[in-house]
Write a protein that holds these residues in place. Structure first.
Motif, PDB file in Angstrom:
ATOM      1  N   LEU A  22      -4.705  -0.615  -7.603  1.00  0.00           N
ATOM      2  CA  LEU A  22      -5.757  -0.046  -7.509  1.00  0.00           C
ATOM      3  C   LEU A  22      -5.678   1.202  -6.895  1.00  0.00           C
ATOM      4  CD1 LEU A  22      -8.014  -2.781  -6.173  1.00  0.00           C
ATOM      5  CD2 LEU A  22      -7.899  -1.960  -8.426  1.00  0.00           C
ATOM      6  N   VAL A  23      -6.152   2.353  -7.473  1.00  0.00           N
ATOM      7  CA  VAL A  23      -6.026   3.768  -6.764  1.00  0.00           C
ATOM      8  C   VAL A  23      -7.354   4.463  -6.304  1.00  0.00           C
ATOM      9  CG1 VAL A  23      -5.218   6.188  -7.427  1.00  0.00           C
ATOM     10  CG2 VAL A  23      -4.168   4.072  -8.643  1.00  0.00           C
TER      11      VAL A  23
ATOM     12  N   GLY B 131     -10.357   5.885  -8.088  1.00  0.00           N
ATOM     13  CA  GLY B 131     -10.671   5.172  -9.261  1.00  0.00           C
ATOM     14  C   GLY B 131      -9.026   5.426 -10.121  1.00  0.00           C
ATOM     15  N   GLY B 132      -8.902   4.563 -10.898  1.00  0.00           N
ATOM     16  CA  GLY B 132      -7.613   4.614 -11.734  1.00  0.00           C
ATOM     17  C   GLY B 132      -6.777   3.315 -11.385  1.00  0.00           C
ATOM     18  N   GLY B 133      -5.617   3.323 -11.895  1.00  0.00           N
ATOM     19  CA  GLY B 133      -5.016   1.936 -11.640  1.00  0.00           C
ATOM     20  C   GLY B 133      -5.149   0.977 -13.001  1.00  0.00           C
TER      21      GLY B 133
ATOM     22  N   ALA C  61       0.803  -1.238   0.039  1.00  0.00           N
ATOM     23  CA  ALA C  61      -0.053  -0.114   0.167  1.00  0.00           C
ATOM     24  C   ALA C  61       0.887   1.134  -0.017  1.00  0.00           C
ATOM     25  CB  ALA C  61      -0.974   0.105   1.224  1.00  0.00           C
ATOM     26  N   GLY C  62       0.427   2.249  -0.623  1.00  0.00           N
ATOM     27  CA  GLY C  62       1.106   3.452  -0.748  1.00  0.00           C
ATOM     28  C   GLY C  62       0.211   4.772  -0.960  1.00  0.00           C
TER      29      GLY C  62
ATOM     30  N   TRP D  14      -3.048   4.213  -2.766  1.00  0.00           N
ATOM     31  CA  TRP D  14      -3.089   3.141  -3.909  1.00  0.00           C
ATOM     32  C   TRP D  14      -2.714   1.611  -2.938  1.00  0.00           C
ATOM     33  CZ3 TRP D  14       1.590   0.448  -4.533  1.00  0.00           C
ATOM     34  CH2 TRP D  14       2.651   1.576  -4.177  1.00  0.00           C
ATOM     35  N   ARG D  15      -3.025   0.694  -3.760  1.00  0.00           N
ATOM     36  CA  ARG D  15      -2.577  -0.635  -3.446  1.00  0.00           C
ATOM     37  C   ARG D  15      -2.323  -1.413  -4.546  1.00  0.00           C
ATOM     38  NH1 ARG D  15      -7.335  -4.265  -1.627  1.00  0.00           N
ATOM     39  NH2 ARG D  15      -7.184  -5.221  -3.927  1.00  0.00           N
TER      40      ARG D  15
END
Length: 694
Positions: A611-612, A615-617, A556-557, A569-570
């Motif tokens: 995964l962000v 949404g996103g990633g 995770a970050g 994010w993950r």
């Protein structure tokens, strides 16, 4: 004594090489008299004082295509013919001589870039000496495109008419490789039956070209960096000496080691900024990159060991080291002195004890103290209107362990163990971490033709309060974070018949970092492997092996954005590798003609999904590599003194790396990269060699 009978007896004793007196012979026995005369005959026999063996090897091979990976460490990587020469000469005094002198001179791969020459000589039980010269190539990549000129010098250049947007039109190919040349000499002398002294000197030079990332003092948020060719030309000299004492109960050693590292041609590299839109004045704005600084390392070591008959043993090791580095800084920066004046003292202590208080019980205990005391001063300096400081890291480690093994059955042992690891660090987000690990295992041969080994483990790491000074505060480095680890290992060996053996192996490790809000949160590793050996007949041997390895990790970050709120994010990563191989040999004519074959296949893959928050990633392209290698060989004994070996090998290698394939030099943000693609080749190699002994 009857003369014919005596002559026959002397001849027989000479043939058997009996230069000593038979213990069963009486003082006036005729055998004693014959043995004495036989000893005289053997000692005076021509050609018996020193025996010499000679061996010469001549090999010739052909590689049908360039392949920098196939011969990365041998030098066989260019299309065409290559010559491989070798020899081995050795001599030793006959067993009946008054001395036991020996020597051996050997040369290997003399026609290749990985050549080696060595010489050993001495007198067994009295002294020994050695000398060697070796070369080790390392081909990193061939024909890599870069806009930089002057590769291998202390100052790189960029074409004045170019710029970042047109960098693709100003590329030049460069080979990335290094070469090591080493030489060493040393020896050992037995002072008496218990004392020995030895000394050795080793010198190595490394030269070539590698790649390094340079950002030309830009802030990391600007993401302006370049990959540049950096020259390598340095040398390392090592000296070592020791004195050892070896008695029946007490053993000891005292030694000294010195390592000196130095650059041969400059200590810095001038690098213009390739991320600029206009390179016409790039040379006037070049940054200075420091190369590895000259340094020294001194260490004094000592060890003692004492055995208490057959019941136990205690031992201790001590190593005191001192490292220095006082090379001048390549640039003048306000707040920094002219040089680092780096000083580090190291202390390593090992204490250990083992014993058998009961015929069925074995105990082992130990303590390890490892201290790195960094005496380098802390300096504060200013860059880009920011005050920064150096971080001379020190640490201290205390490790205790206790192991017990109990024989519960004649062929079954139960083992228990515990390890306590305590670490303290300076300039760290966490000053102290403590880990306690437990294990339990069983080892058994109770079943016929079967050997079993199983071990289970559990470990916990905890520590002091976090004191993180940079954002995000929730980030935890994996080596400092709270962690729970579970592990299992299983090894077995089954002799199904006298000719078939199967050896399976399983390993499992699970790391839980769920206390970490940001950082590595979970990691699991599995290994499943099996080896098979089969001897269907006395002239045929076969083997096979299979291994599957899988690593899954979750991290995770937090995404730092310049003009928006940060987003979490993950990512989930899944890495796999499969190794499969089979091979065998067939003695077509025993001790005369042997045929062999081996097939090896290795596949690796790496996948990651991100995964962000908000949404996103998405799913990153898979990283893949595939290696298939087929080898055929034959050994033929032409005569008692002449052997011939013929080998054929084909290697197919494919690699997919979305980080470089089709990206180009300027395909990622403000970065200037290398023009390269993943290797993809099929190469055939055939080689033959003659070995002659005389």
């Amino acid at each position: 004594m009857n003369t014919p009978r005596k002559t026959v007896l002397i001849t027989a004793l000479c043939a058997l090489g009996l230069a000593h007196l038979p213990a069963w012979a009486d003082e006036d026995d005729e055998v004693r008299e014959a043995a004495q005369e036989a000893a005289t005959v053997i000692a005076n026999r021509p050609g018996m004082e020193h025996k010499v063996k000679r061996e010469v090897r001549v090999g010739l091979g052909y590689l049908d295509d360039d392949s920098f990976r196939l011969g990365r460490f041998t030098g066989v990587n260019e299309e065409g013919w290559f010559l491989d020469l070798g020899f081995r000469f050795e001599g030793q005094d006959a067993h009946n001589s008054e001395s036991a002198r020996y020597w051996e001179l050997e040369g290997r791969n003399l026609g290749l870039d990985s050549r080696r020459l060595s010489l050993e000589a001495g007198d067994q039980g009295r002294y020994s000496s050695f000398f060697y010269y070796r070369e080790i190539p390392n081909t990193l990549y061939r024909d890599v495109g870069t806009p930089y000129r002057g590769s291998g010098s202390g100052r790189l250049r960029l074409p004045a008419e170019g710029g970042r947007a047109t960098a693709e039109g100003f590329l030049q190919g460069r080979d990335l490789s290094t070469s090591r040349q080493g030489v060493g000499v040393g020896g050992r002398v037995n002072l008496d039956s218990r004392w020995r002294a030895s000394t050795a000197v080793h010198y190595e030079r490394k030269e070539g070209t590698i790649i390094r990332g340079v950002n030309n003092n830009h802030l990391w948020t600007q993401e302006r960096s370049a990959l540049v060719p950096v020259p390598v030309d340095y040398e390392t000299t090592r000296f070592e000496a020791d004195v050892t004492y070896d008695a029946d109960e007490l053993q000891g050693r005292l030694g000294y080691q010195l390592s000196v590292f130095s650059q041969r041609d400059g200590r810095s590299l001038e690098v213009p900024d390739a991320t600029r839109l206009d390179w016409s004045d790039a040379g006037d704005n070049a940054g200075t990159v420091s190369l590895e600084p000259d340094n020294q390392f001194h260490q004094v070591t000592g060890s003692l060991g004492y055995s208490f008959a057959d019941t136990g043993r205690v031992g201790a090791d001590l190593a005191l080291g001192h490292m220095t580095q006082d090379e001048r800084f390549v640039e003048d920066v306000a707040g920094l002195p002219a040089s680092l004046d780096g000083r580090i003292n190291t202390t390593l202590v090992n204490l250990r004890a083992s014993g058998r208080p009961h015929p069925r019980l074995n105990l082992r205990a130990g303590y390890r103290y490892d201290d790195r005391d960094n005496r380098t001063d802390v300096y504060e300096y200013e860059i880009d209107n920011l005050i920064r400081s150096t971080r001379p890291v020190s640490y201290t480690q205390d490790r205790y362990h206790l192991d017990a093994s109990y024989r519960v059955h004649d062929r079954t042992h139960l083992s228990l163990g515990v390890v306590r690891d305590e670490n303290e660090r300076t300039f760290s987000d966490r000053k102290r971490t403590d880990e306690t690990a437990y294990r339990i295992g069983i080892r058994s041969r109770a079943l016929p033709r079967t050997s079993l080994n199983m071990e289970l483990g559990h470990a916990e790491q905890r520590g002091s309060q976090y004191e993180r000074q940079t954002a995000p505060e929730e980030l935890r480095q994996y080596y400092l974070a709270d962690r729970d680890r579970r592990s299992a290992n299983l090894y077995a060996s089954f002799h199904i018949t006298d000719r078939i053996q199967v050896t399976p192996r399983v390993q499992w490790i699970d790391d839980d970092y769920t206390r970490s809000e940001l950082g590595l949160q979970q990691a699991e590793r599995q290994v499943w492997a099996v080896d098979l050996s089969w001897v269907p007949t006395d002239r045929i041997t076969a083997y096979g092996f299979y291994a599957y390895e899988n690593t899954e990790a979750r991290q995770a970050g937090r995404e730092a954005l310049a003009f928006a709120a940060p987003r979490n994010w993950r990512s989930d990563r899944d890495d796999e590798s499969v190794t499969l191989g089979v091979g065998g040999e067939y003695d077509l004519r025993p001790d005369r003609f042997t045929l062999g074959a081996e097939v090896l296949h290795i596949e690796t893959s790496g996948r990651m999904r991100t995964l962000v928050e908000g949404g996103g990633g998405g799913v990153y392209p898979s990283l893949e590599s595939r290696l298939t290698q087929v080898s055929l060989y034959g050994d033929y004994k032409v005569s008692e003194n002449l052997d011939f070996r013929l080998r054929y090998m084909v290697e197919r290698y494919q690699e997919k790396d979305w980080g470089i394939d089709g990206v180009g030099v300027t395909g990622v943000g403000n970065l200037v990269l290398l023009d390269q693609d993943s290797p993809d080749y099929t190469t055939h190699l055939i080689a033959g060699a003659l070995r002659y002994r005389f």
